[in-house]
Design a protein around this motif. Structure first.
Motif, PDB file in Angstrom:
ATOM      1  N   MET A   1       0.772  -1.077   0.141  1.00  0.00           N
ATOM      2  CA  MET A   1       0.007  -0.025   0.054  1.00  0.00           C
ATOM      3  C   MET A   1       0.762   1.156   0.016  1.00  0.00           C
ATOM      4  O   MET A   1       0.655   2.079  -0.662  1.00  0.00           O
ATOM      5  CB  MET A   1      -0.847  -0.245   1.317  1.00  0.00           C
ATOM      6  N   LYS A   2       1.879   1.166   0.661  1.00  0.00           N
ATOM      7  CA  LYS A   2       2.723   2.359   0.847  1.00  0.00           C
ATOM      8  C   LYS A   2       3.504   2.659  -0.518  1.00  0.00           C
ATOM      9  O   LYS A   2       3.475   3.759  -0.856  1.00  0.00           O
ATOM     10  CB  LYS A   2       3.821   2.270   2.135  1.00  0.00           C
ATOM     11  N   TYR A   3       3.817   1.455  -1.061  1.00  0.00           N
ATOM     12  CA  TYR A   3       4.477   1.435  -2.477  1.00  0.00           C
ATOM     13  C   TYR A   3       3.804   2.224  -3.607  1.00  0.00           C
ATOM     14  O   TYR A   3       3.967   3.129  -4.202  1.00  0.00           O
ATOM     15  CB  TYR A   3       4.949   0.190  -2.949  1.00  0.00           C
ATOM     16  N   VAL A   4       2.419   1.677  -3.641  1.00  0.00           N
ATOM     17  CA  VAL A   4       1.617   2.469  -4.378  1.00  0.00           C
ATOM     18  C   VAL A   4       1.107   3.974  -4.091  1.00  0.00           C
ATOM     19  O   VAL A   4       1.150   4.629  -5.134  1.00  0.00           O
ATOM     20  CB  VAL A   4       0.234   1.523  -4.681  1.00  0.00           C
ATOM     21  N   LYS A   5       1.099   4.135  -2.968  1.00  0.00           N
ATOM     22  CA  LYS A   5       0.557   5.538  -2.599  1.00  0.00           C
ATOM     23  C   LYS A   5       1.707   6.600  -2.834  1.00  0.00           C
ATOM     24  O   LYS A   5       1.498   7.568  -3.416  1.00  0.00           O
ATOM     25  CB  LYS A   5       0.332   5.636  -1.028  1.00  0.00           C
ATOM     26  N   GLU A   6       2.943   6.050  -2.979  1.00  0.00           N
ATOM     27  CA  GLU A   6       4.278   6.949  -3.069  1.00  0.00           C
ATOM     28  C   GLU A   6       4.465   6.984  -4.545  1.00  0.00           C
ATOM     29  O   GLU A   6       5.175   7.965  -5.081  1.00  0.00           O
ATOM     30  CB  GLU A   6       5.600   6.334  -2.224  1.00  0.00           C
ATOM     31  N   HIS A   7       4.049   6.163  -5.447  1.00  0.00           N
ATOM     32  CA  HIS A   7       4.502   5.807  -6.917  1.00  0.00           C
ATOM     33  C   HIS A   7       3.398   6.037  -7.797  1.00  0.00           C
ATOM     34  O   HIS A   7       3.790   6.290  -9.044  1.00  0.00           O
ATOM     35  CB  HIS A   7       5.195   4.630  -7.097  1.00  0.00           C
ATOM     36  N   HIS A   8       2.379   6.107  -7.630  1.00  0.00           N
ATOM     37  CA  HIS A   8       1.093   6.333  -8.298  1.00  0.00           C
ATOM     38  C   HIS A   8       1.051   7.479  -9.087  1.00  0.00           C
ATOM     39  O   HIS A   8       1.434   8.680  -8.588  1.00  0.00           O
ATOM     40  CB  HIS A   8      -0.306   5.659  -7.856  1.00  0.00           C
ATOM     41  N   GLU A   9       0.694   7.247 -10.254  1.00  0.00           N
ATOM     42  CA  GLU A   9       0.053   8.712 -11.197  1.00  0.00           C
ATOM     43  C   GLU A   9      -1.239   8.369 -11.639  1.00  0.00           C
ATOM     44  O   GLU A   9      -1.295   7.383 -12.483  1.00  0.00           O
ATOM     45  CB  GLU A   9       1.324   9.061 -11.964  1.00  0.00           C
ATOM     46  N   VAL A  10      -2.088   9.217 -11.529  1.00  0.00           N
ATOM     47  CA  VAL A  10      -3.167   8.851 -12.021  1.00  0.00           C
ATOM     48  C   VAL A  10      -3.451   9.330 -13.340  1.00  0.00           C
ATOM     49  O   VAL A  10      -3.320  10.625 -13.691  1.00  0.00           O
ATOM     50  CB  VAL A  10      -4.371   9.615 -11.076  1.00  0.00           C
ATOM     51  N   ILE A  11      -4.186   8.722 -14.417  1.00  0.00           N
ATOM     52  CA  ILE A  11      -4.325   9.058 -15.538  1.00  0.00           C
ATOM     53  C   ILE A  11      -6.087   9.324 -15.619  1.00  0.00           C
ATOM     54  O   ILE A  11      -6.749   8.637 -15.346  1.00  0.00           O
ATOM     55  CB  ILE A  11      -4.148   8.153 -16.704  1.00  0.00           C
ATOM     56  N   LEU A  12      -6.420  10.627 -15.996  1.00  0.00           N
ATOM     57  CA  LEU A  12      -7.584  11.092 -15.615  1.00  0.00           C
ATOM     58  C   LEU A  12      -8.356  11.628 -17.066  1.00  0.00           C
ATOM     59  O   LEU A  12      -8.156  12.884 -17.338  1.00  0.00           O
ATOM     60  CB  LEU A  12      -7.983  11.975 -14.712  1.00  0.00           C
ATOM     61  N   PRO A  13      -8.954  10.758 -17.967  1.00  0.00           N
ATOM     62  CA  PRO A  13      -9.360  11.210 -19.294  1.00  0.00           C
ATOM     63  C   PRO A  13     -10.932  11.896 -18.971  1.00  0.00           C
ATOM     64  O   PRO A  13     -11.645  10.975 -18.525  1.00  0.00           O
ATOM     65  CB  PRO A  13      -9.437  10.091 -20.152  1.00  0.00           C
ATOM     66  N   HIS A  14     -11.063  12.981 -19.398  1.00  0.00           N
ATOM     67  CA  HIS A  14     -12.334  13.520 -19.130  1.00  0.00           C
ATOM     68  C   HIS A  14     -12.949  13.871 -20.266  1.00  0.00           C
ATOM     69  O   HIS A  14     -14.251  14.350 -20.267  1.00  0.00           O
ATOM     70  CB  HIS A  14     -11.961  15.075 -18.295  1.00  0.00           C
ATOM     71  N   SER A  15     -12.434  13.939 -21.519  1.00  0.00           N
ATOM     72  CA  SER A  15     -12.977  14.156 -22.814  1.00  0.00           C
ATOM     73  C   SER A  15     -12.400  13.089 -23.853  1.00  0.00           C
ATOM     74  O   SER A  15     -11.440  12.315 -23.652  1.00  0.00           O
ATOM     75  CB  SER A  15     -12.609  15.436 -23.398  1.00  0.00           C
ATOM     76  N   GLU A  16     -13.060  13.179 -25.064  1.00  0.00           N
ATOM     77  CA  GLU A  16     -12.410  12.523 -26.213  1.00  0.00           C
ATOM     78  C   GLU A  16     -11.022  12.931 -26.657  1.00  0.00           C
ATOM     79  O   GLU A  16     -10.266  11.986 -26.797  1.00  0.00           O
ATOM     80  CB  GLU A  16     -13.229  12.719 -27.465  1.00  0.00           C
ATOM     81  N   GLU A  17     -10.895  14.241 -26.307  1.00  0.00           N
ATOM     82  CA  GLU A  17      -9.390  14.706 -26.709  1.00  0.00           C
ATOM     83  C   GLU A  17      -8.489  14.144 -25.574  1.00  0.00           C
ATOM     84  O   GLU A  17      -7.355  13.499 -26.021  1.00  0.00           O
ATOM     85  CB  GLU A  17      -9.264  16.248 -26.695  1.00  0.00           C
ATOM     86  N   ALA A  18      -8.865  14.126 -24.521  1.00  0.00           N
ATOM     87  CA  ALA A  18      -7.952  13.510 -23.420  1.00  0.00           C
ATOM     88  C   ALA A  18      -7.605  11.816 -23.580  1.00  0.00           C
ATOM     89  O   ALA A  18      -6.794  11.249 -23.368  1.00  0.00           O
ATOM     90  CB  ALA A  18      -8.598  13.467 -21.913  1.00  0.00           C
ATOM     91  N   LEU A  19      -8.738  11.075 -24.173  1.00  0.00           N
ATOM     92  CA  LEU A  19      -8.791   9.732 -24.281  1.00  0.00           C
ATOM     93  C   LEU A  19      -7.848   9.383 -25.655  1.00  0.00           C
ATOM     94  O   LEU A  19      -7.151   8.405 -25.756  1.00  0.00           O
ATOM     95  CB  LEU A  19     -10.101   9.138 -24.732  1.00  0.00           C
ATOM     96  N   THR A  20      -7.606  10.208 -26.444  1.00  0.00           N
ATOM     97  CA  THR A  20      -6.645  10.185 -27.731  1.00  0.00           C
ATOM     98  C   THR A  20      -5.633  11.036 -27.538  1.00  0.00           C
ATOM     99  O   THR A  20      -4.687  10.830 -28.384  1.00  0.00           O
ATOM    100  CB  THR A  20      -7.430  10.836 -28.878  1.00  0.00           C
ATOM    101  N   SER A  21      -5.230  11.400 -26.324  1.00  0.00           N
ATOM    102  CA  SER A  21      -3.941  12.292 -26.001  1.00  0.00           C
ATOM    103  C   SER A  21      -2.584  11.119 -25.897  1.00  0.00           C
ATOM    104  O   SER A  21      -3.001  10.046 -25.556  1.00  0.00           O
ATOM    105  CB  SER A  21      -3.977  12.951 -24.839  1.00  0.00           C
ATOM    106  N   SER A  22      -1.712  11.490 -26.362  1.00  0.00           N
ATOM    107  CA  SER A  22      -0.656  10.504 -26.154  1.00  0.00           C
ATOM    108  C   SER A  22      -0.307  10.104 -24.896  1.00  0.00           C
ATOM    109  O   SER A  22       0.267   9.019 -24.634  1.00  0.00           O
ATOM    110  CB  SER A  22       0.691  11.384 -26.785  1.00  0.00           C
TER     111      SER A  22
END
Length: 317
Positions: free
Chosen positions: A284-305
């Motif tokens: 749990m500590k490892y994931v909390k310290e290293h995670h980065e969230v990908i948050l697609p809010h739109s079609e543009e975000a879904l197709t972003s690199s």
């Protein structure tokens, strides 16, 4: 009730014969028969219907067998946790998973974590969100990767992934045609819908459609994405499921549901105010310290690199 008695009961319930159960337990039959009668008296129910040649489980007996398996699993898990103390980061980690993005997220973090802690092994259990939460509350799982909602008063979490809902159409459906990648909620009100079986999901769908003055016409529910695809593929209905439940299939068309849009969020969750094993705390500590969230809010975000690169990386696991 002693765990020894629980082990005895499992043997008798599986064999449905006292002689065979006694042989399996390497004990004589009379003491085993006495233990079963004593257990029934303690529980206040009849667990077995006793015939001349074999036993038969009552409904109470079938229910207690399920609980006995859970008690046995919890005993083994507790033993492993106690043995892990003082031995560094090693031992077994039990994780619950739901369908969709959760297995890929778990695989991603397991792979990275084991590079630093090769002594930790993993055991995965798959089920619906409600089933996973139930097993966590019973202490049968250390943590879980699942989609919201969950009880945030009882559980802590880390947000790992966010995505839109999509409608899955038969390829020849009128709403599947055209160049647009979106479909409005109001348009779906006139379709026969297949939806996730989780109760909170169904309630959320009704609230979603209510915002546009409509009521969803739900004809089927399933906890299995493959079933939903099959139903849409054969023209039995239009399925509503998370976007990254994605398998190439020329017989169906997926479109993001918008106006108003909704998101599915995936989290790593664990029980609050519970003493966790060393591997669980470390993971749990490892994931909390290293995670980065990908948050697609739109079609543009879904197709972003950034999004497509992240999705491709996880799919390759």
């Amino acid at each position: 009730m002693e765990m020894k008695t629980v082990h005895y009961y499992i043997a008798v319930a599986e064999e449905l014969n006292l002689t065979r159960a006694a042989e399996r337990l390497m004990m004589s039959q009379p003491p085993l028969s006495y233990q079963m009668k004593k257990l029934e008296e303690e529980l206040g129910v009849t667990l077995f219907l006793r015939g001349k040649r074999r036993l038969e489980l009552t409904d109470a007996g079938k229910l207690f067998l399920r609980r006995a398996y859970e008690l046995e699993a919890l005993e083994e898990k507790s033993r492993e946790e106690m043995q892990s103390f003082g031995k560094g980061i090693s031992g077994n980690l039990s994780i619950g998973l739901v369908e969709g993005r959760a297995p890929y997220l778990a695989a991603h973090w397991m792979k990275n974590y084991r590079e630093e802690h090769p002594g930790v092994t993993f055991e995965f259990w798959n089920g619906s969100g409600d089933d996973v939460i139930d097993r966590m509350e019973k202490g049968l799982l250390d943590l879980a990767f699942l989609a919201a909602p969950f009880n945030s008063e009882k559980m802590d979490s880390v947000l790992l992934w966010e995505e839109p809902w999509v409608a899955i159409f038969p390829a020849d459906h009128p709403l599947a045609k055209g160049p647009y990648h979106h479909v409005h909620v109001k348009d779906l009100a006139h379709c026969d819908l297949v939806v996730p079986a989780r109760r909170s999901r169904v309630e959320g769908l009704y609230a979603w459609f209510e915002e546009v003055g409509e009521v969803p016409n739900i004809i089927a529910s399933t906890s299995n994405y493959i079933d939903a695809v099959a139903l849409s593929e054969q023209g039995a209905g239009v399925s509503i499921f998370p976007q990254t439940n994605d398998t190439p299939n020329d017989l169906i068309v997926r479109k993001i549901i918008s106006d108003p849009p909704r998101k599915v969020t995936y989290h790593m969750v664990w029980m609050r105010h519970r003493l966790h094993s060393a591997p669980a705390e470390s993971f749990m500590k490892y994931v909390k310290e290293h995670h980065e969230v990908i948050l697609p809010h739109s079609e543009e975000a879904l197709t972003s690199s950034k999004f497509t690169d992240a999705l491709e990386e996880i799919r390759e696991l």
